[in-house]
Design an enzyme around this catalytic site. Structure first.
Site, PDB file in Angstrom:
ATOM      1  N   ARG A  24       0.811  -1.218   0.000  1.00 14.41           N
ATOM      2  CA  ARG A  24       0.000   0.000   0.000  1.00 14.41           C
ATOM      3  C   ARG A  24       0.845   1.270   0.000  1.00 14.41           C
ATOM      4  O   ARG A  24       0.595   2.186  -0.787  1.00 14.41           O
ATOM      5  CB  ARG A  24      -0.933   0.008   1.235  1.00 14.41           C
ATOM      6  CG  ARG A  24      -2.175  -0.857   1.097  1.00 14.41           C
ATOM      7  CD  ARG A  24      -2.625  -1.370   2.448  1.00 14.41           C
ATOM      8  NE  ARG A  24      -1.592  -2.205   3.030  1.00 14.41           N
ATOM      9  CZ  ARG A  24      -1.407  -3.493   2.702  1.00 14.41           C
ATOM     10  NH1 ARG A  24      -2.198  -4.065   1.824  1.00 14.41           N
ATOM     11  NH2 ARG A  24      -0.439  -4.196   3.252  1.00 14.41           N
ATOM     12  N   THR A  25       1.826   1.332   0.902  1.00 13.66           N
ATOM     13  CA  THR A  25       2.587   2.583   1.028  1.00 13.66           C
ATOM     14  C   THR A  25       3.356   2.891  -0.251  1.00 13.66           C
ATOM     15  O   THR A  25       3.279   4.002  -0.789  1.00 13.66           O
ATOM     16  CB  THR A  25       3.544   2.504   2.229  1.00 13.66           C
ATOM     17  OG1 THR A  25       2.789   2.235   3.412  1.00 13.66           O
ATOM     18  CG2 THR A  25       4.298   3.812   2.397  1.00 13.66           C
ATOM     19  N   LYS A  52      26.594  -4.367  -0.816  1.00 16.28           N
ATOM     20  CA  LYS A  52      28.059  -4.297  -0.962  1.00 16.28           C
ATOM     21  C   LYS A  52      28.715  -3.570   0.212  1.00 16.28           C
ATOM     22  O   LYS A  52      29.927  -3.401   0.234  1.00 16.28           O
ATOM     23  CB  LYS A  52      28.413  -3.572  -2.258  1.00 16.28           C
ATOM     24  CG  LYS A  52      27.830  -4.207  -3.509  1.00 16.28           C
ATOM     25  CD  LYS A  52      28.125  -3.341  -4.738  1.00 16.28           C
ATOM     26  CE  LYS A  52      27.467  -3.908  -5.985  1.00 16.28           C
ATOM     27  NZ  LYS A  52      27.699  -3.037  -7.161  1.00 16.28           N
ATOM     28  N   ARG A  93      11.689   3.803   3.147  1.00  9.76           N
ATOM     29  CA  ARG A  93      11.311   2.856   4.207  1.00  9.76           C
ATOM     30  C   ARG A  93      12.561   2.073   4.578  1.00  9.76           C
ATOM     31  O   ARG A  93      13.269   1.571   3.703  1.00  9.76           O
ATOM     32  CB  ARG A  93      10.196   1.906   3.771  1.00  9.76           C
ATOM     33  CG  ARG A  93       9.962   0.774   4.788  1.00  9.76           C
ATOM     34  CD  ARG A  93       8.702  -0.009   4.528  1.00  9.76           C
ATOM     35  NE  ARG A  93       7.522   0.785   4.834  1.00  9.76           N
ATOM     36  CZ  ARG A  93       6.288   0.282   4.838  1.00  9.76           C
ATOM     37  NH1 ARG A  93       6.079  -0.990   4.544  1.00  9.76           N
ATOM     38  NH2 ARG A  93       5.260   1.048   5.125  1.00  9.76           N
ATOM     39  N   HIS A 143       5.580   5.822  11.493  1.00  8.60           N
ATOM     40  CA  HIS A 143       5.036   5.760  10.136  1.00  8.60           C
ATOM     41  C   HIS A 143       4.124   6.977   9.987  1.00  8.60           C
ATOM     42  O   HIS A 143       2.893   6.851   9.986  1.00  8.60           O
ATOM     43  CB  HIS A 143       4.254   4.459   9.951  1.00  8.60           C
ATOM     44  CG  HIS A 143       3.995   4.090   8.518  1.00  8.60           C
ATOM     45  ND1 HIS A 143       4.123   4.989   7.482  1.00  8.60           N
ATOM     46  CD2 HIS A 143       3.605   2.916   7.950  1.00  8.60           C
ATOM     47  CE1 HIS A 143       3.820   4.381   6.339  1.00  8.60           C
ATOM     48  NE2 HIS A 143       3.503   3.119   6.603  1.00  8.60           N
TER      49      HIS A 143
END
Length: 309
Positions: free
Chosen positions: A55-56, A85, A106, A134
């Site tokens: 959704r986000t 890396k 995120r 959030h």
């Protein structure tokens, strides 16, 4: 370095800013035709996701596309970026800033968005930082409450489930302190109670709250049941997860005991804590809530890019 409008945490918003965003979201929602806005032509959003999302990520990408901009990014930056890396988050942000006009991040680490903002040359939007916050979810949650209930002042909100690791609960709690006569009821198993630092913030702001492990306490008192998933991936052990699993499930029986004017919200995804039989009840607002994420994120992207001039 040029000042940017970053979206890093729920505490940064005051009530006038929230009302301004909600009015912008209403304007976005009421647009009958989605047409390219020349202000966003050539603008690029990078979605940099170190944790999985449906959704986000997609709502942010849809928001940018509907505004008329373009999107680049990765849905699995932990594996498909130079992080594998050994590159630091700060170096990744420095590089990606050169390709972008706004970065939606995120990350698995609490505080990652703040770290990113310190080195970024473009706005950073926090799309979730581990078990921390959030803020854009909290914005769409508040917008949904406002639409469904007609107000936010004076409501009783029950937050149910995983309150320790549930970053959406933390951000929503912080944001609710902007409103009058709010009451919060935290319903959770003993091992996933609301963190002390969230409680202390509510106390500082004079917000009334109570804690309980009894689901029944929420059914008769709450205007909003904010149900959350027990997040198996964040528990330190399977034993701790099993102590909390399956404790609170909204099903047809619970619907019968709920207030007729209450609503059910959930940040989604769900994992058994709301039965499918609930979906057709008019009080089940979680799919409408998810849709609202598009409009709120359009408003946020607009604000970030307009601030840039």
């Amino acid at each position: 370095m040029t000042a940017h409008y970053h979206v890093l945490g729920a505490k940064q918003f005051n009530r006038p800013e929230l009302e301004e965003l909600f009015e912008s979201a209403i304007r976005m929602e009421n647009r009958e035709i989605w047409s390219t806005d020349p202000r966003y032509s050539g603008k690029v959003m990078t979605t940099l996701f170190f944790e999985s999302s449906t959704r986000t990520r997609l709502s942010f990408e849809s928001a940018m596309c509907r505004l008329g901009g373009k999107v680049i990014g990765t849905e699995n930056a932990a594996q498909f970026s130079s992080t594998i890396k050994g590159e630091t988050l700060e170096d990744t942000i420095r590089i990606v800033s050169g390709y972008s006009d706004v970065i939606v991040l995120r990350h698995t680490d609490i505080g990652a968005a703040e770290r990113a903002a310190k080195v970024a040359d473009v706005p950073i939007i926090n799309a979730g930082d581990g078990a921390g916050e959030h803020p854009t979810q909290a914005l769409l949650d508040l917008y949904s409450i406002r639409k469904e209930c007609g107000r936010i002042d004076g409501l009783t909100i029950a937050m149910i489930g995983d309150l320790t690791y549930g970053r959406t609960v933390h951000s929503l709690s912080y944001m609710l302190t902007n409103y009058e006569n709010i009451k919060i009821l935290f319903v959770s198993p003993e091992n996933v109670r609301i963190p002390t630092y969230v409680r202390h913030y509510l106390e500082e702001k004079g917000v009334s709250y109570a804690e309980t492990d009894r689901f029944e306490d929420a059914l008769t008192s709450a205007d909003v049941l904010y149900q959350t998933r027990i997040q198996k991936e964040r528990f330190p052990s399977i034993e701790e997860y099993r102590k909390a699993e399956g404790r609170y499930i909204i099903n047809a029986e619970i619907l019968e005991r709920m207030r007729k004017d209450a609503i059910i919200l959930h940040p989604l995804p769900r994992a058994g804590e709301i039965a499918p039989e609930v979906d057709d009840d008019p009080r089940a607002a979680y799919f409408r809530q998810a849709r609202n994420g598009l409009y709120i994120r359009m408003a946020l992207v607009e604000k970030c890019l307009q601030y840039e001039g």
